[in-house]
Design an enzyme around this catalytic site. Structure first.
Site, PDB file in Angstrom:
ATOM      1  N   HIS A 153       0.844  -1.204   0.000  1.00 46.71           N
ATOM      2  CA  HIS A 153       0.000   0.000   0.000  1.00 46.71           C
ATOM      3  C   HIS A 153       0.870   1.241   0.000  1.00 46.71           C
ATOM      4  CE1 HIS A 153       0.917  -0.630   4.327  1.00 46.71           C
ATOM      5  NE2 HIS A 153       0.985   0.694   4.341  1.00 46.71           N
ATOM      6  N   HIS A 198      -5.851  -1.966   4.312  1.00 53.86           N
ATOM      7  CA  HIS A 198      -5.756  -0.757   3.489  1.00 53.86           C
ATOM      8  C   HIS A 198      -4.924  -1.045   2.241  1.00 53.86           C
ATOM      9  CE1 HIS A 198      -2.042  -0.598   5.622  1.00 53.86           C
ATOM     10  NE2 HIS A 198      -1.860   0.696   5.671  1.00 53.86           N
ATOM     11  N   HIS A 213       4.690   7.216   2.453  1.00 53.97           N
ATOM     12  CA  HIS A 213       5.490   6.000   2.309  1.00 53.97           C
ATOM     13  C   HIS A 213       4.868   5.009   1.344  1.00 53.97           C
ATOM     14  CE1 HIS A 213       2.791   4.621   5.685  1.00 53.97           C
ATOM     15  NE2 HIS A 213       2.850   3.471   5.044  1.00 53.97           N
ATOM     16  N   HIS A 245       1.239  -1.219  14.750  1.00 56.81           N
ATOM     17  CA  HIS A 245       0.219  -0.194  14.523  1.00 56.81           C
ATOM     18  C   HIS A 245      -1.056  -0.532  15.280  1.00 56.81           C
ATOM     19  CE1 HIS A 245       2.174   2.056  11.394  1.00 56.81           C
ATOM     20  NE2 HIS A 245       2.191   1.087  10.518  1.00 56.81           N
ATOM     21  N   TYR A 254       9.768   1.461   9.700  1.00 58.80           N
ATOM     22  CA  TYR A 254       9.950   2.515   8.697  1.00 58.80           C
ATOM     23  C   TYR A 254      11.424   2.869   8.557  1.00 58.80           C
ATOM     24  CZ  TYR A 254       4.926   3.345   8.921  1.00 58.80           C
ATOM     25  OH  TYR A 254       3.566   3.202   8.869  1.00 58.80           O
TER      26      TYR A 254
END
Ligand code: FE2
Length: 306
Positions: A153, A198, A213, A245, A254
């Protein structure tokens, strides 16, 4: 909505400052596979378990960021129908002829209210995942680096979140899986065209068209942890994680490519069905929504964008 017209995120076109440095990052560290280069010097890459020709196109430029994000539509007839529906909604479209980028059929391009350019296409050549489709085995050989199985995503930042949400829901058939609200204002929209929590997220920022991102899926929490060792070994710029998350429940880390474009490796998350209720987070709980373990945001997370 059942029978969704868009099947999945297809690819992202990213601008990078130095092509060779970027290829080292995306091939040797991330573990994507180079599948082609075109006459414009663009480089095409795929994650190992994707069958389509590419999920990432790199273009050398003076500034980093995203040129566009592309979604694969289920058929040529749906592609034409969606293009007309976008026009009817009041957003202009542009057709790009087949073959303009390698291995890809004709595409329709439009700009969402948050300022991000999107493309839809119905055809991409099959490259294969390194295994036969009869008696295939479970993993291709000679994989490098983190080797995510697929592109997952993007998260995109700009103002006009609610307007982009409405376009993606009402015209493109996405579901709203989760949202962040500040009173009546939608601050973030997490949207699915599939069974994933998502496929694209829109997050509020003052400036339109910013790239937050691009995320790559790995098969387990253990592989997120292994990815942390790999980026440390390669001295890659790290930002957050491995952590968890709240939104999507995904396991995450990240880091940045050499041009400053943010990458994520992501695992887990729930299966989305269209009859699940949308989950809502309020901005006072935003730190927990984003980083459930730490319950605080990193200094850079909503400040650094390309
Ligand atoms: Fe993400």
């Amino acid at each position: 909505m059942n029978n969704k017209p868009i099947s999945r995120p297809g690819h992202v076109a990213l601008r990078v400052l130095d092509l060779d440095e970027s290829i080292h990052h995306y091939v040797d560290v991330l573990g994507l596979i180079e599948t082609g280069r075109d006459s414009q010097g663009r480089v095409y890459l795929k994650a190992w378990d994707e069958h389509d020709h590419h999920c990432l196109i790199l273009r050398e430029a003076d500034s980093p960021g995203m040129d566009y994000m592309a979604f694969k539509v289920v058929s040529e007839s749906e592609l034409k129908r969606l293009a007309q529906a976008i026009e009817d909604y009041g957003i202009s479209t542009e057709w790009i002829k087949a073959g303009e980028s390698l291995a890809t059929g004709e595409r329709v391009r439009f700009t969402a209210p948050t300022g991000h350019v999107f493309e839809l296409y119905a055809h991409k050549d099959i490259y294969g995942n390194g295994m036969p489709t009869t008696n295939p085995g479970i993993q291709a050989q000679n994989l490098k680096g983190i080797h995510p199985s697929r592109f997952d995503h993007c998260a995109l930042m700009g103002n006009g979140v609610e307007e982009s949400y409405r376009l993606f829901k009402d015209v493109l058939g996405f579901d709203l899986t989760e949202q962040v609200v500040d009173g009546e204002n939608m601050m973030a929209a997490f949207m699915s065209c599939s069974n994933k929590p998502h496929d694209v997220a829109f997050i509020f920022a003052e400036e339109k068209g910013k790239f937050h991102h691009m995320s790559f899926f790995v098969d387990s929490w253990a592989q997120v942890l292994a990815a942390a060792d790999i980026i440390a070994n390669h001295d890659v710029s790290h930002e957050v994680g491995p952590t968890r998350h709240g939104i999507t429940r995904g396991e995450t880390m990240y880091f940045f490519d050499p041009s400053g474009n943010r990458n994520e490796v992501f695992s887990g998350g729930y299966i989305w069905y269209s009859d699940r209720p949308t989950l809502t987070w309020t901005t006072d709980e935003l730190p927990r929504a984003i980083f459930f373990t730490e319950r605080k945001l990193s200094e850079t997370f909503f400040k650094v964008m390309t």
